[in-house]
Design an enzyme around this catalytic site. Structure first.
Site, mmCIF file in Angstrom:
data_model
loop_
_atom_site.group_PDB
_atom_site.id
_atom_site.type_symbol
_atom_site.label_atom_id
_atom_site.label_comp_id
_atom_site.label_asym_id
_atom_site.label_seq_id
_atom_site.Cartn_x
_atom_site.Cartn_y
_atom_site.Cartn_z
ATOM 1 C CE LYS A 146 -2.591 1.725 3.640
ATOM 2 N NZ LYS A 146 -3.717 1.722 4.587
ATOM 3 C CB SER A 188 -1.104 2.301 -17.040
ATOM 4 O OG SER A 188 -0.529 3.443 -17.631
ATOM 5 C CB THR A 212 -5.338 0.959 -13.963
ATOM 6 O OG1 THR A 212 -4.770 1.011 -15.271
ATOM 7 C CG2 THR A 212 -4.519 1.758 -12.991
ATOM 8 C CE1 TYR A 213 -0.242 -0.779 -18.173
ATOM 9 C CE2 TYR A 213 -2.608 -1.088 -18.397
ATOM 10 C CZ TYR A 213 -1.407 -0.630 -18.901
ATOM 11 O OH TYR A 213 -1.381 -0.003 -20.129
ATOM 12 N N GLY A 270 -5.423 7.370 -19.530
ATOM 13 C CA GLY A 270 -6.579 6.797 -20.205
ATOM 14 C C GLY A 270 -7.868 7.130 -19.473
ATOM 15 C CB ALA A 271 -11.045 5.241 -19.199
ATOM 16 C CB ALA A 272 -7.830 5.587 -14.753
#
Length: 116
Positions: A9, A25, A57-58, A73-75
């Site tokens: 974390k 990502s 995501t990654y 991206g979309a995130a």
């Protein structure tokens, strides 16, 4: 039987950027990735403390000592610059292993996302 437990974390990092036109990502300062034992391409759960959004995501490495935390991206639509995030990874392990496993917990400087 295996269970899924918190592996690492990164607690309370500030979003430094959001790039809608990048292909997915989250870009994370590689020093933070190393400290949290996160590897390139690993699935990351993102919790946005500002708006309650949760997404997966990654991870991709960003420049060391940059403090970069960029959603791509979309995130990028679920964050704003300076939002505070918690980044979490999980691992599957046997119950007995999970009982003694200690996750990597990282608490960076909230002002600049750098390790203290």
């Amino acid at each position: 039987m295996q269970i899924q437990v918190v592996k690492s974390k990164i607690h309370r990092v500030k979003v430094t950027g959001a790039d809608l036109n990048y292909i997915g990502s989250i870009t994370i300062d590689e020093d933070l990735m190393d400290a949290a034992n996160i590897v390139q391409g690993e699935k990351v759960q993102i919790v946005n403390n500002n708006n309650g959004a949760r997404l997966e995501t990654y991870a991709i490495p960003g420049p060391r000592k940059s403090g970069e935390i960029t959603l791509n991206g979309a995130a990028s639509r679920l964050v704003a610059k300076d939002d505070i995030l918690i980044l979490i990874t999980y691992a599957f392990m046997d119950i007995e292993e999970a009982k003694v496993f200690k996750p990597s917990l990282v608490f960076p400087n909230e002002a600049n996302n750098l390790l203290k």
